[in-house]
Design a protein around this motif. Structure first.
Motif, PDB file in Angstrom:
ATOM      1  N   VAL A 194       3.644  21.372   1.220  1.00  0.00           N
ATOM      2  CA  VAL A 194       3.949  20.643  -0.085  1.00  0.00           C
ATOM      3  C   VAL A 194       4.425  19.170   0.291  1.00  0.00           C
ATOM      4  N   ASN A 195       3.734  18.143   0.123  1.00  0.00           N
ATOM      5  CA  ASN A 195       4.330  16.750   0.423  1.00  0.00           C
ATOM      6  C   ASN A 195       3.993  15.892  -0.490  1.00  0.00           C
ATOM      7  N   ASP A 196       3.688  16.136  -1.541  1.00  0.00           N
ATOM      8  CA  ASP A 196       3.455  15.302  -2.818  1.00  0.00           C
ATOM      9  C   ASP A 196       3.432  16.215  -4.253  1.00  0.00           C
ATOM     10  N   PRO A 199       3.514  10.510  10.855  1.00  0.00           N
ATOM     11  CA  PRO A 199       3.211   8.963   9.984  1.00  0.00           C
ATOM     12  C   PRO A 199       1.932   8.831   9.704  1.00  0.00           C
ATOM     13  N   HIS A 200       1.623   8.211   8.597  1.00  0.00           N
ATOM     14  CA  HIS A 200       0.127   7.742   8.563  1.00  0.00           C
ATOM     15  C   HIS A 200       0.019   6.588   9.053  1.00  0.00           C
ATOM     16  N   ILE A 201      -0.833   6.492  10.174  1.00  0.00           N
ATOM     17  CA  ILE A 201      -0.764   5.191  11.111  1.00  0.00           C
ATOM     18  C   ILE A 201      -2.356   4.820  11.080  1.00  0.00           C
ATOM     19  N   GLU A 202      -3.257   5.615  10.636  1.00  0.00           N
ATOM     20  CA  GLU A 202      -4.609   5.301  11.068  1.00  0.00           C
ATOM     21  C   GLU A 202      -5.130   3.984  10.294  1.00  0.00           C
ATOM     22  N   LEU A 203      -4.995   3.617   9.222  1.00  0.00           N
ATOM     23  CA  LEU A 203      -5.284   2.427   8.748  1.00  0.00           C
ATOM     24  C   LEU A 203      -5.023   1.377   9.445  1.00  0.00           C
ATOM     25  N   ALA A 204      -3.468   1.192   9.872  1.00  0.00           N
ATOM     26  CA  ALA A 204      -2.951   0.161  10.736  1.00  0.00           C
ATOM     27  C   ALA A 204      -3.618   0.279  12.209  1.00  0.00           C
ATOM     28  N   ILE A 239       0.890  -1.051  -0.208  1.00  0.00           N
ATOM     29  CA  ILE A 239      -0.046   0.033   0.168  1.00  0.00           C
ATOM     30  C   ILE A 239       0.860   1.348   0.052  1.00  0.00           C
ATOM     31  N   GLY A 240       0.772   2.021  -1.022  1.00  0.00           N
ATOM     32  CA  GLY A 240       1.556   3.261  -1.161  1.00  0.00           C
ATOM     33  C   GLY A 240       2.495   3.137  -2.432  1.00  0.00           C
ATOM     34  N   SER A 241       2.616   4.346  -3.102  1.00  0.00           N
ATOM     35  CA  SER A 241       3.697   4.474  -4.370  1.00  0.00           C
ATOM     36  C   SER A 241       4.582   5.512  -4.118  1.00  0.00           C
ATOM     37  N   GLY A 242       4.939   5.687  -2.889  1.00  0.00           N
ATOM     38  CA  GLY A 242       6.075   6.759  -2.540  1.00  0.00           C
ATOM     39  C   GLY A 242       7.273   6.120  -2.764  1.00  0.00           C
ATOM     40  N   LEU A 243       8.293   6.583  -2.490  1.00  0.00           N
ATOM     41  CA  LEU A 243       9.643   5.922  -2.645  1.00  0.00           C
ATOM     42  C   LEU A 243       9.731   4.484  -1.633  1.00  0.00           C
ATOM     43  N   ALA A 244       9.041   4.496  -0.593  1.00  0.00           N
ATOM     44  CA  ALA A 244       9.189   3.363   0.066  1.00  0.00           C
ATOM     45  C   ALA A 244       8.584   2.248  -0.560  1.00  0.00           C
ATOM     46  N   GLY A 245       7.430   2.301  -1.073  1.00  0.00           N
ATOM     47  CA  GLY A 245       6.669   1.374  -2.029  1.00  0.00           C
ATOM     48  C   GLY A 245       7.328   0.878  -2.915  1.00  0.00           C
ATOM     49  N   TYR A 246       7.758   1.902  -3.894  1.00  0.00           N
ATOM     50  CA  TYR A 246       8.363   1.636  -5.184  1.00  0.00           C
ATOM     51  C   TYR A 246       9.920   0.947  -4.929  1.00  0.00           C
ATOM     52  N   PHE A 258      12.227  10.447   8.965  1.00  0.00           N
ATOM     53  CA  PHE A 258      11.474  10.823   7.659  1.00  0.00           C
ATOM     54  C   PHE A 258      12.716  11.099   6.650  1.00  0.00           C
ATOM     55  N   PHE A 259      13.339  10.068   6.214  1.00  0.00           N
ATOM     56  CA  PHE A 259      14.445  10.445   5.321  1.00  0.00           C
ATOM     57  C   PHE A 259      14.565   9.375   4.282  1.00  0.00           C
ATOM     58  N   VAL A 260      15.210   9.453   3.190  1.00  0.00           N
ATOM     59  CA  VAL A 260      15.327   8.173   2.077  1.00  0.00           C
ATOM     60  C   VAL A 260      16.408   7.211   2.661  1.00  0.00           C
ATOM     61  N   ALA A 261      17.334   7.576   3.225  1.00  0.00           N
ATOM     62  CA  ALA A 261      18.417   6.471   3.234  1.00  0.00           C
ATOM     63  C   ALA A 261      17.700   5.315   4.187  1.00  0.00           C
ATOM     64  N   GLY A 305       9.499   3.079   5.634  1.00  0.00           N
ATOM     65  CA  GLY A 305       9.104   4.355   5.154  1.00  0.00           C
ATOM     66  C   GLY A 305       8.804   5.291   6.122  1.00  0.00           C
ATOM     67  N   ASP A 306       8.194   6.407   5.812  1.00  0.00           N
ATOM     68  CA  ASP A 306       7.846   7.413   6.890  1.00  0.00           C
ATOM     69  C   ASP A 306       6.754   6.813   7.910  1.00  0.00           C
ATOM     70  N   CYS A 307       5.723   5.770   7.280  1.00  0.00           N
ATOM     71  CA  CYS A 307       4.877   5.480   8.554  1.00  0.00           C
ATOM     72  C   CYS A 307       5.381   4.543   9.690  1.00  0.00           C
ATOM     73  N   ARG A 321      -5.139   5.714  -7.756  1.00  0.00           N
ATOM     74  CA  ARG A 321      -6.524   6.457  -7.417  1.00  0.00           C
ATOM     75  C   ARG A 321      -7.171   5.606  -6.570  1.00  0.00           C
ATOM     76  N   THR A 322      -6.678   4.523  -5.752  1.00  0.00           N
ATOM     77  CA  THR A 322      -7.400   3.737  -4.811  1.00  0.00           C
ATOM     78  C   THR A 322      -6.949   3.795  -3.527  1.00  0.00           C
ATOM     79  N   ARG A 323      -7.932   4.228  -2.594  1.00  0.00           N
ATOM     80  CA  ARG A 323      -7.497   4.325  -1.221  1.00  0.00           C
ATOM     81  C   ARG A 323      -7.832   3.182  -0.506  1.00  0.00           C
ATOM     82  N   ILE A 378       0.611  -2.941  -6.346  1.00  0.00           N
ATOM     83  CA  ILE A 378       1.006  -1.783  -5.404  1.00  0.00           C
ATOM     84  C   ILE A 378      -0.582  -1.181  -5.627  1.00  0.00           C
ATOM     85  N   ILE A 379      -0.916  -0.688  -4.491  1.00  0.00           N
ATOM     86  CA  ILE A 379      -2.109   0.154  -4.326  1.00  0.00           C
ATOM     87  C   ILE A 379      -2.024   1.473  -3.807  1.00  0.00           C
ATOM     88  N   THR A 380      -2.481   2.481  -4.516  1.00  0.00           N
ATOM     89  CA  THR A 380      -2.068   3.787  -4.201  1.00  0.00           C
ATOM     90  C   THR A 380      -3.106   4.849  -4.275  1.00  0.00           C
TER      91      THR A 380
HETATM   92  C1  LIG Z   1      10.070  18.788   0.922  1.00  0.00           C
HETATM   93  C2  LIG Z   1      10.598  17.462   1.305  1.00  0.00           C
HETATM   94  C3  LIG Z   1      12.143  17.431   1.240  1.00  0.00           C
HETATM   95  C4  LIG Z   1      12.462  16.174   1.678  1.00  0.00           C
HETATM   96  N1  LIG Z   1      13.908  16.348   1.286  1.00  0.00           N
HETATM   97  C5  LIG Z   1      14.519  15.168   1.801  1.00  0.00           C
HETATM   98  C6  LIG Z   1      16.062  14.951   1.759  1.00  0.00           C
HETATM   99  O1  LIG Z   1      16.616  16.100   1.347  1.00  0.00           O
HETATM  100  N2  LIG Z   1      16.611  13.833   1.909  1.00  0.00           N
HETATM  101  C7  LIG Z   1      15.821  12.855   2.542  1.00  0.00           C
HETATM  102  O2  LIG Z   1      16.679  11.843   2.702  1.00  0.00           O
HETATM  103  N3  LIG Z   1      14.655  13.116   2.765  1.00  0.00           N
HETATM  104  C8  LIG Z   1      13.964  13.995   2.397  1.00  0.00           C
HETATM  105  N4  LIG Z   1      12.661  14.228   2.553  1.00  0.00           N
HETATM  106  C9  LIG Z   1      11.645  13.157   3.287  1.00  0.00           C
HETATM  107  C10 LIG Z   1      11.559  11.867   2.150  1.00  0.00           C
HETATM  108  O3  LIG Z   1      11.146  12.698   1.066  1.00  0.00           O
HETATM  109  C11 LIG Z   1      10.532  10.905   2.530  1.00  0.00           C
HETATM  110  O4  LIG Z   1      11.160  10.289   3.775  1.00  0.00           O
HETATM  111  C12 LIG Z   1      10.258  10.035   1.785  1.00  0.00           C
HETATM  112  O5  LIG Z   1       9.982  10.241   0.543  1.00  0.00           O
HETATM  113  C13 LIG Z   1       9.112   9.022   2.368  1.00  0.00           C
HETATM  114  O6  LIG Z   1       8.570   7.969   1.161  1.00  0.00           O
HETATM  115  P1  LIG Z   1       7.176   7.164   1.820  1.00  0.00           P
HETATM  116  O7  LIG Z   1       7.173   6.331   0.563  1.00  0.00           O
HETATM  117  O8  LIG Z   1       7.585   6.334   3.096  1.00  0.00           O
HETATM  118  O9  LIG Z   1       6.178   8.154   1.751  1.00  0.00           O
HETATM  119  P2  LIG Z   1       5.201   8.995   0.738  1.00  0.00           P
HETATM  120  O10 LIG Z   1       5.880   9.360  -0.172  1.00  0.00           O
HETATM  121  O11 LIG Z   1       4.390   9.720   1.835  1.00  0.00           O
HETATM  122  O12 LIG Z   1       4.234   7.863   0.245  1.00  0.00           O
HETATM  123  C14 LIG Z   1       3.161   7.277   0.999  1.00  0.00           C
HETATM  124  C15 LIG Z   1       2.330   6.711  -0.139  1.00  0.00           C
HETATM  125  O13 LIG Z   1       1.068   6.096   0.685  1.00  0.00           O
HETATM  126  C16 LIG Z   1      -0.230   6.225  -0.254  1.00  0.00           C
HETATM  127  N5  LIG Z   1      -1.314   6.004   0.830  1.00  0.00           N
HETATM  128  C17 LIG Z   1      -1.097   6.445   1.986  1.00  0.00           C
HETATM  129  N6  LIG Z   1      -2.412   6.003   2.637  1.00  0.00           N
HETATM  130  C18 LIG Z   1      -2.860   5.038   1.714  1.00  0.00           C
HETATM  131  C19 LIG Z   1      -4.150   4.391   1.561  1.00  0.00           C
HETATM  132  N7  LIG Z   1      -5.147   4.594   2.624  1.00  0.00           N
HETATM  133  N8  LIG Z   1      -4.432   3.841   0.422  1.00  0.00           N
HETATM  134  C20 LIG Z   1      -3.813   3.653  -0.611  1.00  0.00           C
HETATM  135  N9  LIG Z   1      -2.685   4.717  -0.536  1.00  0.00           N
HETATM  136  C21 LIG Z   1      -2.247   5.135   0.573  1.00  0.00           C
HETATM  137  C22 LIG Z   1       0.206   7.710  -0.641  1.00  0.00           C
HETATM  138  O14 LIG Z   1      -0.868   7.958  -1.640  1.00  0.00           O
HETATM  139  C23 LIG Z   1       1.584   7.649  -1.135  1.00  0.00           C
HETATM  140  O15 LIG Z   1       1.545   7.168  -2.330  1.00  0.00           O
HETATM  141  C24 LIG Z   1      11.865  15.333   2.154  1.00  0.00           C
HETATM  142  C25 LIG Z   1      10.436  15.598   2.485  1.00  0.00           C
HETATM  143  C26 LIG Z   1       9.959  16.516   1.914  1.00  0.00           C
HETATM  144  C27 LIG Z   1       8.464  16.601   2.288  1.00  0.00           C
END
Ligand SMILES: Cc1cc2nc3c(=O)[nH]c(=O)nc-3n(C[C@H](O)[C@H](O)[C@H](O)COP(=O)(O)OP(=O)(O)OC[C@H]3O[C@@H](n4cnc5c(N)ncnc54)[C@H](O)[C@@H]3O)c2cc1C
Length: 392
Positions: free
Chosen positions: A137-139, A251-256, A18-25, A295-298, A284-286, A88-90, A42-44
């Protein structure tokens, strides 16, 4: 060995992320490196575009719009990774007992479920009639609104002088906007840096059209004609074209949580990224990994590598080496490796002018973190080698 027929059936179901951010992909990529065939979905909630979120806070300077930031569409990612992607599926519910997830009118059984639901912005609690017009700005969709807004507006107030607020301020100042930053702290980046280093960034920004309101809180925002009026501490009124909030993420924790999975600040997972529920993992961030919400990529890349191995049959604990972060504040180059949250110690600062080195030592005089400005950032590689791993 399977325990019963139910478990045999379950095992034929897809692995679902669940999720297509950096963690999911990144997890999907790592999984596919080890397993080319097993069904993966992947459901996003978004359109599933693959992009690097950290670029959001430098995109104005790079003159990139949403298309310019998108590395691949969901369709392209689906082909590249041999994965079914539902956009577009929550997901609204997880049935942990019977191992399926639910969207509003459909259910999808899983063999393993991975929560990569990311983080949401913390909304500032202000009075006034324009609270709902505060931008954050978070997406990519947020970024599209943000960019459109700045096509015609010039003067912005940013709430929050943390990492994200300072990066956006630098980006906006860089392309000629007037920026005011409001924060109750007495110097910027207070959670990451000792005061002398924070002051360097403060001065560098001030010389580039950024006005600081430190030790100050915004309490109200109202729309007056085409502008916003912010009420700050001591009843100071600030008139701006745009108000942006960067006061933090959660962190997005409500679903869990609704599914009865254990949560604290994040979704609780062990070193195998396993939640309290059978066959459900998080990264990931959750995720709160062994007590750490980062809340970082590494960290999420390390989690993706370990979890892909676990999901494909080799149980692997995640390891976190020291992970410094390079801030995207070219007006004042900064690298930070914050000390772990539970460590008590002191900063020791050395250097001259804008080139400072701060080393964080615990009570036993072990080096636990560092921050560097200006020319001192060249010491990053050497210092990283001296830092202990965050999770060995
Ligand atoms: C402006 C900004 C700058 C940053 N700069 C840095 C940096 O320089 N270096 C660094 O290391 N980190 C940086 N970060 C942090 C880093 O980008 C994040 O830690 C990382 O991208 C998180 O990825 P994620 O996949 O966990 O979360 P997200 O990118 O938030 O992805 C979550 C995904 O889950 C989906 N989702 C959530 N709930 C549901 C649901 N119920 N059903 C279906 N889908 C759902 C969302 O649609 C989304 O696709 C930055 C963050 C921001 C906002």
């Amino acid at each position: 060995m399977f325990r019963n027929i139910h478990e045999v059936m379950m095992n034929h179901n897809p692995v679902v992320i669940i999720g297509s951010g950096l963690a999911g992909y990144m997890l999907a990529k790592e999984f596919r490196r080890l397993d080319k065939e097993s069904p993966l979905q992947i459901i996003t909630a978004t359109d599933g575009a693959f992009y690097s979120k950290p670029l959001l806070s430098t995109a104005l300077s790079m003159k990139r719009d949403v298309t310019g930031l998108t590395t691949a569409t969901a369709e392209a990612m689906s082909k590249q990774l041999n994965v079914v992607i539902r956009t577009r599926t929550r997901v609204t519910r997880i049935d942990v007992e019977n191992q399926y997830i639910q969207f509003p009118d459909e259910i999808l059984p899983y063999s393993k479920l991975i929560l990569a639901t990311g983080s949401e912005v913390i909304k500032p609690s202000l009075l006034g009639d324009a609270v709902n017009e505060i931008l954050s700005v978070n997406d990519l969709e947020d970024y599209a609104r943000f960019r459109e807004m700045f096509a015609s507006k010039k003067h912005v107030a940013i709430l929050g002088a943390g990492l994200v607020g300072c990066e956006f301020a630098n980006d906006l100042a860089n392309v000629g906007h007037r920026v005011d930053i409001i924060d109750p702290s007495y110097y910027p980046l207070q959670r990451l840096l000792p005061k002398p280093l924070g002051r360097i960034l403060q001065h560098a920004f001030a010389e580039n059209n950024v006005v600081w309101h430190l030790g100050s809180l915004a309490s109200q925002v109202d729309k007056k004609n085409d502008q916003y009026e912010l009420v700050l501490s001591q009843q100071q009124i600030l008139k701006v074209d745009v108000v942006m909030s960067a006061i933090g993420l959660r962190p997005h924790i409500e679903l869990a949580q609704k599914a009865g999975i254990k949560v604290n600040y994040g979704i609780l997972v062990d070193r195998y990224l396993q939640t309290s529920a059978r066959n459900i993992y998080a990264l990931g961030d959750c995720a709160e990994v062994n007590g750490l919400v980062l809340f970082f990529v590494a960290p999420l890349l390390n989690c993706a590598q370990a979890l892909a191995k676990t999901l494909t049959g080799s149980s692997t604990q995640v390891v976190y080496p020291a992970m410094p972060v390079v801030l995207k504040t070219p007006l004042c180059p900064i690298v930070v490796a914050p000390p772990p949250p539970n460590v008590v110690g002191d900063w020791q600062v050395s250097g001259t002018n804008n080139d400072l080195k701060a080393l964080y030592y615990d009570r036993q005089q072990n080096l636990c973190g560092f921050s560097l400005t200006g020319k001192m950032v060249s010491e990053k590689t050497k210092l990283v080698q001296e830092l202990p791993a965050l999770l060995k």
